[in-house]
Design an enzyme around this catalytic site. Structure first.
Site, PDB file in Angstrom:
ATOM      1  N   LYS A 189      12.158 -17.696  29.546  1.00 26.49           N
ATOM      2  CA  LYS A 189      11.683 -18.491  28.283  1.00 26.49           C
ATOM      3  C   LYS A 189      11.695 -19.686  27.899  1.00 26.49           C
ATOM      4  O   LYS A 189      12.973 -19.878  27.166  1.00 26.49           O
ATOM      5  CB  LYS A 189      12.269 -17.628  27.453  1.00 26.49           C
ATOM      6  CG  LYS A 189      12.066 -17.422  26.554  1.00 26.49           C
ATOM      7  CD  LYS A 189      12.624 -16.691  25.336  1.00 26.49           C
ATOM      8  CE  LYS A 189      12.505 -16.889  23.598  1.00 26.49           C
ATOM      9  NZ  LYS A 189      10.889 -16.589  23.072  1.00 26.49           N
ATOM     10  N   LYS A 195      -1.882 -17.084  10.621  1.00 25.52           N
ATOM     11  CA  LYS A 195      -3.007 -16.867  11.572  1.00 25.52           C
ATOM     12  C   LYS A 195      -3.263 -15.225  12.038  1.00 25.52           C
ATOM     13  O   LYS A 195      -2.686 -14.708  11.994  1.00 25.52           O
ATOM     14  CB  LYS A 195      -2.473 -17.859  12.583  1.00 25.52           C
ATOM     15  CG  LYS A 195      -1.115 -17.549  13.875  1.00 25.52           C
ATOM     16  CD  LYS A 195      -1.271 -18.203  14.657  1.00 25.52           C
ATOM     17  CE  LYS A 195      -0.215 -17.832  15.717  1.00 25.52           C
ATOM     18  NZ  LYS A 195      -0.438 -17.045  16.377  1.00 25.52           N
ATOM     19  N   GLU A 245       6.739 -17.727  27.799  1.00 26.37           N
ATOM     20  CA  GLU A 245       7.282 -16.142  28.011  1.00 26.37           C
ATOM     21  C   GLU A 245       7.769 -15.474  28.868  1.00 26.37           C
ATOM     22  O   GLU A 245       6.822 -14.679  29.921  1.00 26.37           O
ATOM     23  CB  GLU A 245       6.745 -15.411  26.622  1.00 26.37           C
ATOM     24  CG  GLU A 245       6.400 -16.399  25.668  1.00 26.37           C
ATOM     25  CD  GLU A 245       5.396 -15.058  25.047  1.00 26.37           C
ATOM     26  OE1 GLU A 245       6.059 -15.098  23.973  1.00 26.37           O
ATOM     27  OE2 GLU A 245       4.432 -15.415  25.044  1.00 26.37           O
ATOM     28  N   LYS A 274       9.047 -26.211  13.543  1.00 23.99           N
ATOM     29  CA  LYS A 274      10.202 -25.665  14.422  1.00 23.99           C
ATOM     30  C   LYS A 274      10.603 -27.259  13.948  1.00 23.99           C
ATOM     31  O   LYS A 274      10.376 -28.313  14.040  1.00 23.99           O
ATOM     32  CB  LYS A 274      10.340 -25.442  15.952  1.00 23.99           C
ATOM     33  CG  LYS A 274       9.459 -23.612  16.079  1.00 23.99           C
ATOM     34  CD  LYS A 274       9.464 -23.821  17.147  1.00 23.99           C
ATOM     35  CE  LYS A 274       8.858 -22.412  17.098  1.00 23.99           C
ATOM     36  NZ  LYS A 274      10.040 -21.216  16.660  1.00 23.99           N
ATOM     37  N   HIS A 326      -0.614 -22.775  18.190  1.00 23.35           N
ATOM     38  CA  HIS A 326       0.261 -23.523  18.936  1.00 23.35           C
ATOM     39  C   HIS A 326       0.713 -24.468  19.683  1.00 23.35           C
ATOM     40  O   HIS A 326       0.704 -25.813  19.503  1.00 23.35           O
ATOM     41  CB  HIS A 326       1.477 -22.156  19.591  1.00 23.35           C
ATOM     42  CG  HIS A 326       1.961 -21.151  18.481  1.00 23.35           C
ATOM     43  ND1 HIS A 326       1.589 -21.695  17.054  1.00 23.35           N
ATOM     44  CD2 HIS A 326       1.941 -20.455  18.990  1.00 23.35           C
ATOM     45  CE1 HIS A 326       2.064 -20.023  16.885  1.00 23.35           C
ATOM     46  NE2 HIS A 326       2.522 -20.046  17.606  1.00 23.35           N
ATOM     47  N   ASP A 349      -4.318 -16.080  21.300  1.00 25.25           N
ATOM     48  CA  ASP A 349      -2.550 -15.864  20.550  1.00 25.25           C
ATOM     49  C   ASP A 349      -1.815 -17.203  20.423  1.00 25.25           C
ATOM     50  O   ASP A 349      -1.434 -17.779  19.513  1.00 25.25           O
ATOM     51  CB  ASP A 349      -2.087 -15.109  21.950  1.00 25.25           C
ATOM     52  CG  ASP A 349      -0.665 -14.244  21.232  1.00 25.25           C
ATOM     53  OD1 ASP A 349      -0.730 -14.293  19.601  1.00 25.25           O
ATOM     54  OD2 ASP A 349       0.222 -14.459  21.885  1.00 25.25           O
ATOM     55  N   ARG A 398       0.639  -1.180   0.051  1.00 29.01           N
ATOM     56  CA  ARG A 398       0.293   0.190  -0.189  1.00 29.01           C
ATOM     57  C   ARG A 398       0.655   1.232   0.043  1.00 29.01           C
ATOM     58  O   ARG A 398       0.345   1.733  -0.458  1.00 29.01           O
ATOM     59  CB  ARG A 398      -0.857  -0.073   1.163  1.00 29.01           C
ATOM     60  CG  ARG A 398      -2.304  -1.018   0.501  1.00 29.01           C
ATOM     61  CD  ARG A 398      -2.843  -0.917   2.379  1.00 29.01           C
ATOM     62  NE  ARG A 398      -2.225  -1.697   3.456  1.00 29.01           N
ATOM     63  CZ  ARG A 398      -2.848  -1.926   4.923  1.00 29.01           C
ATOM     64  NH1 ARG A 398      -4.280  -1.593   4.790  1.00 29.01           N
ATOM     65  NH2 ARG A 398      -2.069  -2.721   5.418  1.00 29.01           N
ATOM     66  N   HIS A 431       4.042 -21.379  12.477  1.00 33.58           N
ATOM     67  CA  HIS A 431       5.368 -21.408  12.382  1.00 33.58           C
ATOM     68  C   HIS A 431       5.671 -22.563  13.285  1.00 33.58           C
ATOM     69  O   HIS A 431       6.969 -23.113  13.119  1.00 33.58           O
ATOM     70  CB  HIS A 431       5.394 -19.970  11.881  1.00 33.58           C
ATOM     71  CG  HIS A 431       5.866 -19.499  13.798  1.00 33.58           C
ATOM     72  ND1 HIS A 431       6.419 -19.332  14.006  1.00 33.58           N
ATOM     73  CD2 HIS A 431       4.308 -18.475  14.478  1.00 33.58           C
ATOM     74  CE1 HIS A 431       5.819 -19.241  15.873  1.00 33.58           C
ATOM     75  NE2 HIS A 431       5.391 -18.351  15.233  1.00 33.58           N
TER      76      HIS A 431
END
EC number: 1.1.1.49
Length: 475
Positions: free
Chosen positions: A349, A163, A231, A197, A255, A250, A52, A193
């Site tokens: 994490k 997603k 996280e 992994k 996942h 989320d 755009r 994604h």
């Protein structure tokens, strides 16, 4: 699953909607550049950026070069210059039918210059809220139409969509109806994604290629499974987005459920995309909460200070943490309890899957952790690897039993190999037509069928406040 590492590809054009956006600059362009450097793109290849922003050719190339310099692992100036020559710019608004007509003409012009009706891979690197605008215009402009030669395996058209696939079961079904109205199922590559992994891809190999695990991967030997995506950071500038979504939408709906499916699915009939995807789908369709009492199965929390984050509503009850106790009703692990846990602002994490094997109690032992039995751990991040805890006698005259790990890490196990990024793997597989790592429509709908009733009751649960850096104490 068993294809050769490299296969010559016919002439191909990759079209990226939103090429100047954050996802494209941080993930897609470095991934495409990696494939280019490894010689895994077709010898006749073009990248079309549909955007755009009104940028000149020089401004656009400078933006792309800066992104690759920042986010790619060691790009030389020579290779960058050659790669930039393969990129073509097309500017237009996503709601403007004329822009799609111009894009179509651009693709025809490139086909003519290459002397063939090319394969075309469209990547929608745009917010899913734009899908209802973009999909009808793609259909109207005939961009989804494949070449006459598509039946022979060339001249195909494929679409990669990011997603989240909806906000709940109703919106997911609506989105899937739009997709079905425009594309055939073999044209659609839905991206989660996490499936790309390396450690997750290895779960099937560990299960089936090693007799040690193949013969005991069942409810007679596995007593429980933990799937955790933890996280340390907070929402990091994503307040407006995150407050509308929450942790469960989320990462829980996608996942964590995909990780669960890889562990719990039955042995696929063959190692083909169709068999593996069907096995994942059957598990998700048979997923249920572990307890009839909702409060015993689901907990939620919010870290202290979340309400002060930019973009967050003053009295928001959005969860930044959740824990779900579930079980599957089909496959080798039917009846085995699964714990799904994720959150932000936590002590570490870490993304991992822990599989606890039954203690046969052949000898009386006690260990410091309190767990007696072998534990198989798949670490997805930050340091990808696999570990198996074993019980062993300590050296000495006393009979003392301790835990020791057999483990390997990808970084040390293959020190001379760079692990492909998630997006490099997904783009390569889409180019090859391998849909193994892409969820099916059935998987998407089944996951929402499990998650939506939880979302509908979430506000009935206490919202546990927890300090940043602590693990919530939920009951």
């Amino acid at each position: 699953m068993t294809r050769p590492k490299t296969t010559p590809l016919p002439p191909t054009i990759v079209v990226v909607f939103g090429i100047t956006g954050d996802l494209a600059r941080r993930k897609l362009l470095p991934a495409i550049f990696d494939l280019y450097l490894k010689g895994l793109l077709p010898s006749q290849f073009r990248l079309v950026g549909f955007m755009r922003r009104d940028l000149s050719k020089l401004e656009f190339q400078t933006l792309i070069q800066d992104s690759l310099t920042k986010y790619h692992r060691g790009a030389s100036s020579t290779s960058l210059k050659k790669f930039l020559k393969l990129i073509v710019l097309e500017q237009g608004q996503f709601d403007d039918p004329a822009a799609y007509e111009r894009l179509g003409e651009q693709l025809k012009s490139l086909d003519n210059s290459l002397g063939v009706c090319t394969n075309k891979l469209f990547y929608l690197a745009v917010p899913p809220a734009l899908y209802p605008t973009i999909f009808p215009l793609i259909k109207k402009s005939h961009l989804a139409k494949a070449c006459e030669s598509a039946r022979a395996g060339t001249g195909w058209t494929r679409f990669l969509v990011e997603k989240p696939f909806g906000r709940d079961l109703g919106t997911a079904r609506s989105l899937e109806r739009q997709l079905k109205n425009i594309f055939t199922e073999d044209q659609i590559f839905r991206i989660d994604h996490y499936l790309a992994k390396e450690t997750l891809q290895n779960i099937i190999t560990f299960r089936l290629a090693n007799p040690l695990f193949a013969n005991i991967w069942n409810r007679g030997h596995i007593v429980r499974v933990e799937v955790r995506l933890l996280e340390q950071e907070g929402i990091v500038g994503r307040g407006s987005f995150y407050d509308e979504v929450g942790a469960l939408r989320d990462v829980g709906q996608n996942h964590l459920l995909q990780m669960l499916a890889l562990v719990a699915m039955e042995t696929p009939a063959t190692l083909t995309a169709a068999s593996i995807r069907a096995a994942r789908e059957r598990v998700l369709k048979g997923l249920k909460l572990a307890h009839s009492d909702f409060k015993e199965s689901v907990q939620r929390g919010q870290y202290e200070g979340y309400l002060n984050e930019s973009g967050v509503a003053p009295y928001s009850t959005t969860e930044t943490y959740f824990k779900i106790n579930a079980t599957v009703t089909t496959g080798p692990l039917r009846g085995v309890p699964f714990t799904l846990e994720s959150g932000k602002g936590l002590p570490v994490k870490k993304t991992e899957i822990k599989i606890y094997f039954k203690n046969l109690k052949l000898i009386p032992v006690e260990v410091e952790s309190g767990e007696v039995g072998n534990v198989l751990t798949f670490t997805i991040q930050p340091n990808e690897g696999v570990a198996l805890s074993l019980l062993a006698k300590e050296p000495g005259l006393d009979y003392l039993v301790t835990e020791k790990n057999l483990e390997f890490a990808y970084a040390t196990g293959w020190p001379d190999r760079l692990i492909p990024s998630d997006y490099e793997r997904l783009l390569f597989d889409a180019l090859m037509g391998d849909s193994t790592l892409f969820p099916t429509r059935g998987e998407i709908i089944a996951s929402w069928q499990f998650i939506t009733p939880i979302l509908n009751q979430l506000n009935k649960l206490p919202l546990t406040r927890y300090r940043r850096g602590d693990l919530p104490s939920v009951s």
